[in-house]
Write a protein that holds these residues in place. Sequence first.
Motif, PDB file in Angstrom:
ATOM      1  N   LEU A  57      26.239   9.129   3.292  1.00  0.00           N
ATOM      2  CA  LEU A  57      25.702  10.787   3.763  1.00  0.00           C
ATOM      3  C   LEU A  57      27.205  11.138   3.100  1.00  0.00           C
ATOM      4  O   LEU A  57      26.088  12.549   2.323  1.00  0.00           O
ATOM      5  N   ALA A  58      27.888  11.352   3.161  1.00  0.00           N
ATOM      6  CA  ALA A  58      29.163  12.482   2.971  1.00  0.00           C
ATOM      7  C   ALA A  58      28.481  12.563   1.494  1.00  0.00           C
ATOM      8  O   ALA A  58      28.381  13.517   0.826  1.00  0.00           O
ATOM      9  N   LEU A  59      28.086  11.239   0.400  1.00  0.00           N
ATOM     10  CA  LEU A  59      28.659  11.549  -0.971  1.00  0.00           C
ATOM     11  C   LEU A  59      27.843  12.017  -1.548  1.00  0.00           C
ATOM     12  O   LEU A  59      27.128  12.809  -2.386  1.00  0.00           O
ATOM     13  N   ALA A  60      26.896  11.771  -0.639  1.00  0.00           N
ATOM     14  CA  ALA A  60      25.281  12.647  -1.049  1.00  0.00           C
ATOM     15  C   ALA A  60      25.515  13.754  -0.634  1.00  0.00           C
ATOM     16  O   ALA A  60      24.753  14.744  -1.548  1.00  0.00           O
ATOM     17  N   TRP A  61      25.352  14.747   0.686  1.00  0.00           N
ATOM     18  CA  TRP A  61      25.632  16.252   0.133  1.00  0.00           C
ATOM     19  C   TRP A  61      26.537  16.371  -0.491  1.00  0.00           C
ATOM     20  O   TRP A  61      26.515  17.774  -0.738  1.00  0.00           O
ATOM     21  N   ALA A  62      28.147  15.667  -0.932  1.00  0.00           N
ATOM     22  CA  ALA A  62      28.522  16.664  -1.229  1.00  0.00           C
ATOM     23  C   ALA A  62      28.062  16.531  -3.078  1.00  0.00           C
ATOM     24  O   ALA A  62      28.807  17.825  -3.653  1.00  0.00           O
ATOM     25  N   THR A  63      27.823  15.563  -3.205  1.00  0.00           N
ATOM     26  CA  THR A  63      27.084  16.074  -4.806  1.00  0.00           C
ATOM     27  C   THR A  63      26.037  16.719  -4.982  1.00  0.00           C
ATOM     28  O   THR A  63      26.092  17.863  -5.983  1.00  0.00           O
ATOM     29  N   CYS A  64      25.103  17.126  -3.704  1.00  0.00           N
ATOM     30  CA  CYS A  64      24.157  17.592  -4.184  1.00  0.00           C
ATOM     31  C   CYS A  64      24.921  19.112  -3.381  1.00  0.00           C
ATOM     32  O   CYS A  64      23.770  20.408  -4.441  1.00  0.00           O
ATOM     33  N   LEU A  65      25.123  19.998  -3.242  1.00  0.00           N
ATOM     34  CA  LEU A  65      25.804  21.312  -2.484  1.00  0.00           C
ATOM     35  C   LEU A  65      26.680  21.364  -3.192  1.00  0.00           C
ATOM     36  O   LEU A  65      25.951  22.296  -3.593  1.00  0.00           O
ATOM     37  N   ASN A  66      27.146  20.213  -4.097  1.00  0.00           N
ATOM     38  CA  ASN A  66      28.099  21.135  -5.281  1.00  0.00           C
ATOM     39  C   ASN A  66      27.334  21.402  -6.212  1.00  0.00           C
ATOM     40  O   ASN A  66      27.713  22.302  -7.063  1.00  0.00           O
ATOM     41  N   GLU A 113      32.613  16.168   5.760  1.00  0.00           N
ATOM     42  CA  GLU A 113      33.026  15.337   6.854  1.00  0.00           C
ATOM     43  C   GLU A 113      32.119  14.000   7.647  1.00  0.00           C
ATOM     44  O   GLU A 113      31.405  15.174   8.043  1.00  0.00           O
ATOM     45  N   VAL A 114      32.013  13.218   7.456  1.00  0.00           N
ATOM     46  CA  VAL A 114      31.471  12.624   7.990  1.00  0.00           C
ATOM     47  C   VAL A 114      32.172  12.165   9.192  1.00  0.00           C
ATOM     48  O   VAL A 114      33.009  11.540   9.349  1.00  0.00           O
ATOM     49  N   GLU A 115      31.608  12.319  10.550  1.00  0.00           N
ATOM     50  CA  GLU A 115      32.044  11.295  12.132  1.00  0.00           C
ATOM     51  C   GLU A 115      31.181  10.470  12.907  1.00  0.00           C
ATOM     52  O   GLU A 115      29.792  11.291  12.563  1.00  0.00           O
ATOM     53  N   LEU A 116      31.023   9.826  13.435  1.00  0.00           N
ATOM     54  CA  LEU A 116      30.298   8.627  14.524  1.00  0.00           C
ATOM     55  C   LEU A 116      31.145   9.327  15.832  1.00  0.00           C
ATOM     56  O   LEU A 116      31.501   8.788  15.837  1.00  0.00           O
ATOM     57  N   HIS A 117      30.025   9.701  16.607  1.00  0.00           N
ATOM     58  CA  HIS A 117      30.046   9.815  17.454  1.00  0.00           C
ATOM     59  C   HIS A 117      28.926   9.540  18.835  1.00  0.00           C
ATOM     60  O   HIS A 117      27.754   8.864  18.370  1.00  0.00           O
ATOM     61  N   ASP A 118      29.398   8.296  19.951  1.00  0.00           N
ATOM     62  CA  ASP A 118      28.288   8.529  20.447  1.00  0.00           C
ATOM     63  C   ASP A 118      27.264   9.254  21.085  1.00  0.00           C
ATOM     64  O   ASP A 118      27.757  10.830  20.686  1.00  0.00           O
ATOM     65  N   ALA A 119      25.996   9.067  20.898  1.00  0.00           N
ATOM     66  CA  ALA A 119      25.364   9.980  21.491  1.00  0.00           C
ATOM     67  C   ALA A 119      24.813  10.840  22.315  1.00  0.00           C
ATOM     68  O   ALA A 119      25.600  10.836  23.848  1.00  0.00           O
ATOM     69  N   ALA A 120      25.250  12.257  22.652  1.00  0.00           N
ATOM     70  CA  ALA A 120      25.142  13.659  23.374  1.00  0.00           C
ATOM     71  C   ALA A 120      23.684  13.075  24.768  1.00  0.00           C
ATOM     72  O   ALA A 120      24.339  13.179  25.515  1.00  0.00           O
ATOM     73  N   HIS A 171      23.985  26.467   0.499  1.00  0.00           N
ATOM     74  CA  HIS A 171      22.833  25.577   1.132  1.00  0.00           C
ATOM     75  C   HIS A 171      21.350  25.914   1.442  1.00  0.00           C
ATOM     76  O   HIS A 171      21.449  24.784   2.165  1.00  0.00           O
ATOM     77  N   ALA A 172      21.024  27.550   1.775  1.00  0.00           N
ATOM     78  CA  ALA A 172      19.842  27.279   1.141  1.00  0.00           C
ATOM     79  C   ALA A 172      18.683  26.943   0.317  1.00  0.00           C
ATOM     80  O   ALA A 172      17.516  26.128   0.590  1.00  0.00           O
ATOM     81  N   ARG A 173      19.392  26.085  -0.450  1.00  0.00           N
ATOM     82  CA  ARG A 173      19.018  25.453  -1.928  1.00  0.00           C
ATOM     83  C   ARG A 173      18.790  23.963  -1.596  1.00  0.00           C
ATOM     84  O   ARG A 173      17.836  23.989  -2.389  1.00  0.00           O
ATOM     85  N   CYS A 174      20.380  23.364  -1.903  1.00  0.00           N
ATOM     86  CA  CYS A 174      20.095  22.185  -2.005  1.00  0.00           C
ATOM     87  C   CYS A 174      19.086  21.153  -1.138  1.00  0.00           C
ATOM     88  O   CYS A 174      19.316  21.531   0.151  1.00  0.00           O
ATOM     89  N   PRO A 175      18.814  19.976  -1.541  1.00  0.00           N
ATOM     90  CA  PRO A 175      17.859  19.154  -1.130  1.00  0.00           C
ATOM     91  C   PRO A 175      18.921  18.656  -0.028  1.00  0.00           C
ATOM     92  O   PRO A 175      18.052  18.797   1.380  1.00  0.00           O
ATOM     93  N   VAL A 176      20.341  18.359   0.355  1.00  0.00           N
ATOM     94  CA  VAL A 176      20.163  17.539   1.516  1.00  0.00           C
ATOM     95  C   VAL A 176      20.358  18.645   2.308  1.00  0.00           C
ATOM     96  O   VAL A 176      20.399  18.056   3.570  1.00  0.00           O
ATOM     97  N   SER A 177      20.650  19.729   2.327  1.00  0.00           N
ATOM     98  CA  SER A 177      20.885  20.572   2.887  1.00  0.00           C
ATOM     99  C   SER A 177      20.004  21.328   4.197  1.00  0.00           C
ATOM    100  O   SER A 177      19.737  21.274   5.535  1.00  0.00           O
ATOM    101  N   LYS A 178      18.078  20.928   3.204  1.00  0.00           N
ATOM    102  CA  LYS A 178      17.478  21.458   3.558  1.00  0.00           C
ATOM    103  C   LYS A 178      17.119  20.353   4.896  1.00  0.00           C
ATOM    104  O   LYS A 178      16.739  20.917   6.173  1.00  0.00           O
TER     105      LYS A 178
END
Length: 138
Positions: free
Chosen positions: A48-57, A75-82, A113-120
């Motif tokens: 996920l971090a790779l995909a978003w960093a690549t697309c957004l940049n 940065e992507v963190e894994l948390h227990d679900a809220a 952020h408004a244009r990047c497909p991963v951000s969308k």
Amino acid sequence: MSMRYRTQAINKDGGEGETFIPDGLAVAVSSPLNPDQDTSASNPEQLLALAWATCLNATAQVIAPTGRRTAVRVEVELHDAAEGAGYEFHADAYLSVEGASAEQTEQVLAASHARCPVSKLLKDAATARVHAEPYAIS
């Protein structure tokens, strides 16, 4: 809307094994929760971090003023679900523009952020955020 590109990824092994593109890339995967994880393998957080960093940049490079380099770190963190069982991702993307003021960087970030497909895909996620930061070569 016309389709521009299509791919598929297949995983038959879950969190340990590999995920692959038919007739293409194969990525070894290993769960970060596995104490014996294969650190040379990847995991959904990293992908996920790779995909978003690549697309957004890539998007920011189109939007930023000509000749200005951009950089994105995610940065992507894994948390227990809220709520409920399982887990959730918390993702933060940081965009910077070489030689830009804080205001200019914020403008490039908002437009990217408004244009990047991963951000969308992530725009309505309560656990995904974007930030502007000063440009630094590292």
